[in-house]
Design a protein around this motif. Structure first.
Motif, PDB file in Angstrom:
ATOM      1  N   TYR A 128       0.783  -1.276  -0.067  1.00  0.00           N
ATOM      2  CA  TYR A 128       0.003   0.034   0.060  1.00  0.00           C
ATOM      3  C   TYR A 128       0.888   1.303   0.164  1.00  0.00           C
ATOM      4  N   TYR A 129       0.946   1.917  -1.108  1.00  0.00           N
ATOM      5  CA  TYR A 129       1.484   3.251  -1.114  1.00  0.00           C
ATOM      6  C   TYR A 129       0.984   4.117  -2.324  1.00  0.00           C
ATOM      7  N   TRP A 130       1.208   5.387  -2.372  1.00  0.00           N
ATOM      8  CA  TRP A 130       0.678   6.394  -3.045  1.00  0.00           C
ATOM      9  C   TRP A 130       1.027   5.835  -4.775  1.00  0.00           C
ATOM     10  N   PRO A 131       0.150   5.835  -5.626  1.00  0.00           N
ATOM     11  CA  PRO A 131       0.392   5.582  -6.650  1.00  0.00           C
ATOM     12  C   PRO A 131       1.179   6.246  -7.775  1.00  0.00           C
ATOM     13  N   PRO A 176      -1.581   1.192  10.843  1.00  0.00           N
ATOM     14  CA  PRO A 176      -0.160   1.870  10.356  1.00  0.00           C
ATOM     15  C   PRO A 176      -0.538   3.365  10.263  1.00  0.00           C
ATOM     16  N   TYR A 177       0.490   4.098  10.707  1.00  0.00           N
ATOM     17  CA  TYR A 177       0.527   5.402  10.824  1.00  0.00           C
ATOM     18  C   TYR A 177       0.460   6.075   9.525  1.00  0.00           C
ATOM     19  N   ALA A 178       1.060   5.605   8.602  1.00  0.00           N
ATOM     20  CA  ALA A 178       0.925   6.250   7.092  1.00  0.00           C
ATOM     21  C   ALA A 178       1.618   5.289   5.973  1.00  0.00           C
ATOM     22  N   PRO A 179       1.460   5.497   4.787  1.00  0.00           N
ATOM     23  CA  PRO A 179       2.055   4.519   3.808  1.00  0.00           C
ATOM     24  C   PRO A 179       3.646   4.784   3.736  1.00  0.00           C
ATOM     25  N   PRO A 180       4.271   3.775   3.581  1.00  0.00           N
ATOM     26  CA  PRO A 180       4.046   2.656   2.959  1.00  0.00           C
ATOM     27  C   PRO A 180       3.788   1.430   4.416  1.00  0.00           C
ATOM     28  N   GLN A 217       5.965   1.496   8.382  1.00  0.00           N
ATOM     29  CA  GLN A 217       7.485   1.758   8.551  1.00  0.00           C
ATOM     30  C   GLN A 217       8.229   1.079   7.627  1.00  0.00           C
ATOM     31  N   SER A 218       8.733   1.628   6.592  1.00  0.00           N
ATOM     32  CA  SER A 218       9.630   1.263   5.472  1.00  0.00           C
ATOM     33  C   SER A 218      10.790   0.296   5.971  1.00  0.00           C
ATOM     34  N   ALA A 219      11.350   0.852   6.993  1.00  0.00           N
ATOM     35  CA  ALA A 219      12.549   0.063   7.839  1.00  0.00           C
ATOM     36  C   ALA A 219      12.113  -1.257   8.310  1.00  0.00           C
ATOM     37  N   VAL A 233      19.156   5.241   6.761  1.00  0.00           N
ATOM     38  CA  VAL A 233      18.453   5.816   5.540  1.00  0.00           C
ATOM     39  C   VAL A 233      17.129   6.612   5.604  1.00  0.00           C
ATOM     40  N   THR A 234      16.405   5.853   6.512  1.00  0.00           N
ATOM     41  CA  THR A 234      15.331   6.766   6.862  1.00  0.00           C
ATOM     42  C   THR A 234      15.590   8.213   7.516  1.00  0.00           C
ATOM     43  N   ASP A 235      16.315   8.366   8.254  1.00  0.00           N
ATOM     44  CA  ASP A 235      16.886   9.643   8.574  1.00  0.00           C
ATOM     45  C   ASP A 235      17.286  10.776   7.830  1.00  0.00           C
TER      46      ASP A 235
END
Ligand SMILES: N[C@@H](CCC(=O)N[C@@H](CS)C(=O)NCC(=O)O)C(=O)O
Length: 242
Positions: free
Chosen positions: A6-9, A59-63, A74-76, A106-108
């Motif tokens: 799930y992520y913005w298209p 989840p808080y936010a995509p992805p 959380q991507s990580a 990387v996230t930072d």
């Protein structure tokens, strides 16, 4: 198992770090919000899950990724999960933690890259914070970007397994993410990046090595790879690229 991402298209964004891992692994996945509403996919499917009040682990936010009964955000964190399932991270606890540590860095870095065009508020347009963006980006160009890139260079240099990969002797999801950082920074800051790259030859070589891996290359050449644009994390605004 077919994963649901799930992520913005219309942007690479933070979802791209996950897409790259799924593609390299040759995993079966559906990029939900990019699908058709006729098939129950598209942005409404993403919004439905975001607004679902019944789940115990929202989840808080995509992805975020649906993997069977798991819903992982959380991507990580998603990458840590995919890493152990698809041999994109070492098996040992120390190796898994180290790869995760690199991914959190990387996230930072991604947050600071985002802040070059949104230093005041994510809810405001770039045009409403252009002046602050120029001020913020002075130190980003001079100190922050070279510091992060220099860190990954040092990690490669010190890797007891050699300087081909960040962790041990084989590819991990952290390598895929550093590939994406280099590609994105080249797009967003083409002039500054020419200078930064001179000091990080191992990072550049890692980018080149990852970019020709068969699954990665096939992905990059496909229409599944959304082109960089001025809505994502890596945006090219010439005035920010001195
Ligand atoms: N640390 C999270 C950040 C997630 C995040 O900020 N997602 C963005 C899209 S790239 C979003 O939709 N944020 C909405 C918000 O922060 O309110 C990650 O790496 O997954």
């Amino acid at each position: 198992m077919r994963y649901e991402l799930y992520y913005w298209p219309s942007i690479q964004g933070r979802g791209e770090f996950v897409r790259l891992a799924l593609e390299e692994a040759g995993a079966d996945y559906v990029d939900v919000a990019r699908g058709s509403e006729k098939d129950g996919l598209g942005v409404p499917a993403l919004m439905k899950l975001m607004n679902d009040e019944s789940g115990a682990t929202p989840p808080y936010a995509p992805p975020f990724l649906r993997a069977g009964k798991l819903l992982i955000g959380q991507s990580a964190n998603i990458l840590m999960y995919l890493g152990s399932r698809h041999k994109l991270a070492p098996k040992s606890e120390a190796g898994r933690l180290w790869t995760h540590q690199l991914q959190l860095t990387v996230t930072d870095f991604v947050k600071e890259i985002h802040d070059t065009h949104h230093p005041i508020a994510s809810s405001l347009y770039y045009e409403e914070q252009k002046e602050a963006a120029q001020q913020y980006t002075v130190s980003f160009r001079k100190l922050r970007a070279p510091k992060y890139l220099g860190y990954f260079e040092r990690v490669l240099e010190r890797n007891p397994g050699g300087d081909k990969y960040l962790v041990g002797r084989s590819l991990s999801y952290a390598d895929l993410s550093v590939f994406q950082l280099v590609a994105g920074l080249r797009y967003a800051f083409p002039q500054a990046m020419t200078q930064w790259e001179k000091k990080v030859p191992r990072v550049v070589a890692l980018h080149d090595r990852v970019g020709v891996r068969p699954n990665v290359l096939a992905y990059l050449e496909s229409d599944r790879r959304i082109p960089f644009n001025e809505s994502g994390i890596f945006r090219h605004y010439p005035e920010l690229d001195a």
